[in-house]
Design a protein around this motif. Structure first.
Motif, PDB file in Angstrom:
ATOM      1  N   SER A  33      37.568 -83.714  62.624  1.00 52.30           N
ATOM      2  CA  SER A  33      37.535 -84.900  61.800  1.00 52.30           C
ATOM      3  C   SER A  33      36.019 -84.907  61.261  1.00 52.30           C
ATOM      4  CB  SER A  33      38.050 -86.066  62.666  1.00 52.30           C
ATOM      5  OG  SER A  33      36.841 -86.325  63.482  1.00 52.30           O
ATOM      6  N   GLY A  34      35.015 -84.329  62.116  1.00 53.37           N
ATOM      7  CA  GLY A  34      33.769 -84.479  61.585  1.00 53.37           C
ATOM      8  C   GLY A  34      33.260 -85.582  62.108  1.00 53.37           C
ATOM      9  N   LEU A  35      33.565 -86.610  62.501  1.00 53.28           N
ATOM     10  CA  LEU A  35      33.278 -87.857  63.190  1.00 53.28           C
ATOM     11  C   LEU A  35      32.800 -87.812  64.401  1.00 53.28           C
ATOM     12  CD1 LEU A  35      32.324 -90.742  62.423  1.00 53.28           C
ATOM     13  CD2 LEU A  35      34.502 -91.714  62.690  1.00 53.28           C
ATOM     14  N   TRP A  36      31.567 -87.889  64.864  1.00 49.82           N
ATOM     15  CA  TRP A  36      31.139 -87.667  66.051  1.00 49.82           C
ATOM     16  C   TRP A  36      30.925 -89.130  66.822  1.00 49.82           C
ATOM     17  CZ3 TRP A  36      30.999 -83.142  69.466  1.00 49.82           C
ATOM     18  CH2 TRP A  36      31.442 -82.136  68.761  1.00 49.82           C
ATOM     19  N   HIS A  37      30.437 -89.996  66.185  1.00 42.48           N
ATOM     20  CA  HIS A  37      30.077 -91.465  66.855  1.00 42.48           C
ATOM     21  C   HIS A  37      30.023 -92.315  65.864  1.00 42.48           C
ATOM     22  CE1 HIS A  37      27.840 -88.452  69.611  1.00 42.48           C
ATOM     23  NE2 HIS A  37      28.590 -89.103  70.347  1.00 42.48           N
ATOM     24  N   MET A  38      30.771 -93.528  66.195  1.00 46.39           N
ATOM     25  CA  MET A  38      30.499 -94.833  65.122  1.00 46.39           C
ATOM     26  C   MET A  38      29.890 -95.928  65.869  1.00 46.39           C
ATOM     27  SD  MET A  38      34.383 -95.015  63.854  1.00 46.39           S
ATOM     28  CE  MET A  38      34.231 -96.636  63.224  1.00 46.39           C
ATOM     29  N   ASN A  39      29.169 -96.689  65.082  1.00 47.50           N
ATOM     30  CA  ASN A  39      28.368 -97.935  65.697  1.00 47.50           C
ATOM     31  C   ASN A  39      29.421 -98.953  66.066  1.00 47.50           C
ATOM     32  OD1 ASN A  39      25.663 -97.071  64.901  1.00 47.50           O
ATOM     33  ND2 ASN A  39      26.455 -97.187  62.935  1.00 47.50           N
ATOM     34  N   ALA A  40      29.028 -99.852  66.804  1.00 42.35           N
ATOM     35  CA  ALA A  40      29.527-100.880  67.212  1.00 42.35           C
ATOM     36  C   ALA A  40      30.494-101.672  66.145  1.00 42.35           C
ATOM     37  CB  ALA A  40      29.005-101.939  68.140  1.00 42.35           C
ATOM     38  N   ASP A  41      29.865-101.767  64.983  1.00 40.16           N
ATOM     39  CA  ASP A  41      30.197-102.663  63.906  1.00 40.16           C
ATOM     40  C   ASP A  41      31.172-101.964  62.831  1.00 40.16           C
ATOM     41  OD1 ASP A  41      28.706-100.721  62.322  1.00 40.16           O
ATOM     42  OD2 ASP A  41      27.376-102.174  61.660  1.00 40.16           O
ATOM     43  N   GLY A  42      31.710-100.601  63.406  1.00 42.76           N
ATOM     44  CA  GLY A  42      32.670 -99.998  62.736  1.00 42.76           C
ATOM     45  C   GLY A  42      32.109 -98.927  61.640  1.00 42.76           C
ATOM     46  N   THR A  43      30.814 -98.874  61.458  1.00 41.45           N
ATOM     47  CA  THR A  43      30.299 -98.002  60.452  1.00 41.45           C
ATOM     48  C   THR A  43      29.747 -96.784  61.231  1.00 41.45           C
ATOM     49  OG1 THR A  43      27.750 -98.842  60.932  1.00 41.45           O
ATOM     50  CG2 THR A  43      29.078 -99.780  58.895  1.00 41.45           C
ATOM     51  N   GLU A  44      29.648 -95.570  60.361  1.00 43.91           N
ATOM     52  CA  GLU A  44      29.566 -94.255  60.871  1.00 43.91           C
ATOM     53  C   GLU A  44      27.989 -94.134  61.496  1.00 43.91           C
ATOM     54  OE1 GLU A  44      30.547 -91.235  58.418  1.00 43.91           O
ATOM     55  OE2 GLU A  44      32.772 -91.813  58.330  1.00 43.91           O
ATOM     56  N   TYR A  45      27.976 -93.410  62.799  1.00 40.08           N
ATOM     57  CA  TYR A  45      26.606 -93.296  63.276  1.00 40.08           C
ATOM     58  C   TYR A  45      26.347 -91.750  63.196  1.00 40.08           C
ATOM     59  CZ  TYR A  45      22.938 -92.830  66.702  1.00 40.08           C
ATOM     60  OH  TYR A  45      21.776 -92.625  67.295  1.00 40.08           O
ATOM     61  N   GLU A  46      27.330 -90.997  63.341  1.00 33.02           N
ATOM     62  CA  GLU A  46      27.092 -89.406  63.393  1.00 33.02           C
ATOM     63  C   GLU A  46      28.192 -88.718  62.905  1.00 33.02           C
ATOM     64  OE1 GLU A  46      24.945 -85.908  65.878  1.00 33.02           O
ATOM     65  OE2 GLU A  46      26.263 -87.422  67.125  1.00 33.02           O
ATOM     66  N   ARG A  47      27.987 -88.247  61.499  1.00 33.22           N
ATOM     67  CA  ARG A  47      29.052 -87.405  60.919  1.00 33.22           C
ATOM     68  C   ARG A  47      28.545 -85.714  60.900  1.00 33.22           C
ATOM     69  NH1 ARG A  47      33.880 -87.123  58.715  1.00 33.22           N
ATOM     70  NH2 ARG A  47      34.387 -89.117  59.102  1.00 33.22           N
ATOM     71  N   LEU A  48      29.133 -84.921  61.227  1.00 28.21           N
ATOM     72  CA  LEU A  48      28.896 -83.489  61.113  1.00 28.21           C
ATOM     73  C   LEU A  48      29.574 -82.628  60.265  1.00 28.21           C
ATOM     74  CD1 LEU A  48      27.571 -82.945  64.858  1.00 28.21           C
ATOM     75  CD2 LEU A  48      26.272 -83.707  62.917  1.00 28.21           C
ATOM     76  N   GLY A  49      30.556 -83.311  59.551  1.00 26.16           N
ATOM     77  CA  GLY A  49      31.614 -82.570  58.830  1.00 26.16           C
ATOM     78  C   GLY A  49      32.417 -83.343  58.111  1.00 26.16           C
ATOM     79  N   ALA A  50      32.955 -82.697  56.783  1.00 23.31           N
ATOM     80  CA  ALA A  50      33.524 -83.424  55.729  1.00 23.31           C
ATOM     81  C   ALA A  50      34.848 -84.247  56.630  1.00 23.31           C
ATOM     82  CB  ALA A  50      34.278 -82.469  54.723  1.00 23.31           C
ATOM     83  N   PRO A  51      35.337 -85.419  56.113  1.00 21.08           N
ATOM     84  CA  PRO A  51      36.597 -86.103  56.753  1.00 21.08           C
ATOM     85  C   PRO A  51      37.807 -85.297  56.465  1.00 21.08           C
ATOM     86  CG  PRO A  51      35.311 -87.537  55.232  1.00 21.08           C
ATOM     87  CD  PRO A  51      34.711 -85.998  55.187  1.00 21.08           C
ATOM     88  N   ARG A  52      38.603 -84.962  57.476  1.00 20.03           N
ATOM     89  CA  ARG A  52      39.767 -84.371  57.595  1.00 20.03           C
ATOM     90  C   ARG A  52      40.677 -84.853  58.782  1.00 20.03           C
ATOM     91  NH1 ARG A  52      40.684 -79.093  60.117  1.00 20.03           N
ATOM     92  NH2 ARG A  52      38.864 -78.403  61.213  1.00 20.03           N
ATOM     93  N   ASP A  53      41.725 -84.959  58.500  1.00 20.22           N
ATOM     94  CA  ASP A  53      42.902 -85.353  59.578  1.00 20.22           C
ATOM     95  C   ASP A  53      42.830 -84.325  60.794  1.00 20.22           C
ATOM     96  OD1 ASP A  53      43.341 -87.747  58.253  1.00 20.22           O
ATOM     97  OD2 ASP A  53      45.148 -86.925  57.425  1.00 20.22           O
TER      98      ASP A  53
END
Length: 259
Positions: free
Chosen positions: A140-160
């Motif tokens: 998915s490229g998403l490694w971590h999210m903040n507690a408020d739902g925003t992205e904290y760390e993304r290392l790749g383009a979004p994909r399912d």
């Protein structure tokens, strides 16, 4: 009092949350993966204003990078923190071996560079859940999210993310292998680490921080105010993958037995 600590771990063990909580105490530095993949280390070097690795000798760069890592890992405190995954242990040891030649072991090199070290072994008992978390992050490229739902760390383009038994099984085996390797490394160097389980940590994160502060010789009560700033990424898809993997694993084992 230990002046340094290593969080010895594997991917998706809760180490990012633990690092951020320790940073939030204001007493235990800013632990991070300073010795990791080459592209990450280049980013650290640029952030610290170091000369390009190709513009100076390997020795000069290694020394400058170590100094930058120590400064970043202390973050103005008296304690240095480092997160270290097993696959990068050799990288760290080899680098320090070039700076401090002649020392007989990894642990000797680490102590020469960082002083007295508290080793924290952070593990996750459910390797299937850990592997699912890892594969979903990779896909998915998403490694971590903040507690408020925003992205904290993304290392790749979004994909399912897409379920793949063979990929998951490979990661389960790799995570199990690296955990065993850490245990063997501790035994070989006669180190008794502070052992932290992901499941207990996730249930009571502040208690884990207090335990680490106490082991470092710091006043534990000063760490009680910290709270999680990252959200769990486990969801219904994660649970479906876990159940499907376990069913596929059982089916594959039955097939082997029939043969």
């Amino acid at each position: 009092m230990s002046k340094s600590y290593f969080i010895c771990t594997t991917p998706r063990s809760g180490s990012t949350l633990l690092c951020r909580l320790l940073e939030a105490t204001g007493r235990t530095g800013n632990p991070d993966s300073f010795y990791h993949r080459a592209e990450f280390m280049r980013e650290w070097a640029e952030a610290w204003g170091l000369p390009d690795a190709g513009a100076v000798s390997q020795s000069a760069f290694d020394i400058a990078y170590l100094a930058g890592a120590i400064k970043a890992g202390k973050a103005g405190t008296e304690v240095f923190g480092l997160r270290l995954q097993f696959e990068y242990l050799k990288l760290l040891s080899d680098t320090l071996g070039r700076i401090f030649p002649g020392l007989p072991s990894d642990a000797d090199r680490f102590q020469r560079a960082f002083g007295e070290i508290l080793y924290v072994h952070l593990t996750r008992a459910d390797k299937v859940a850990q592997a699912v978390s890892l594969v979903k992050a990779q896909q998915s490229g998403l490694w971590h999210m903040n507690a408020d739902g925003t992205e904290y760390e993304r290392l790749g383009a979004p994909r399912d993310p897409q379920y793949d038994f063979s990929v998951l099984h490979r990661e389960v085996e790799a995570l199990e292998r690296d955990d065993r390797a850490w245990c063997a490394w501790f035994d070989r160097h006669e180190i008794r680490p502070l052992r932290i389980g992901y499941e207990a940590f996730a249930a009571q994160p502040s208690q884990t921080v207090i335990e680490i502060c106490g082991a470092l010789g710091l006043e534990p009560s000063e760490a009680g105010h910290v709270s999680p700033r990252l959200a769990k990424l486990s969801d219904a898809v994660s649970e479906q993958w876990i159940l499907r993997y376990r069913a596929d694993l059982a089916s594959s084992r039955q097939g082997i037995e029939r043969v």
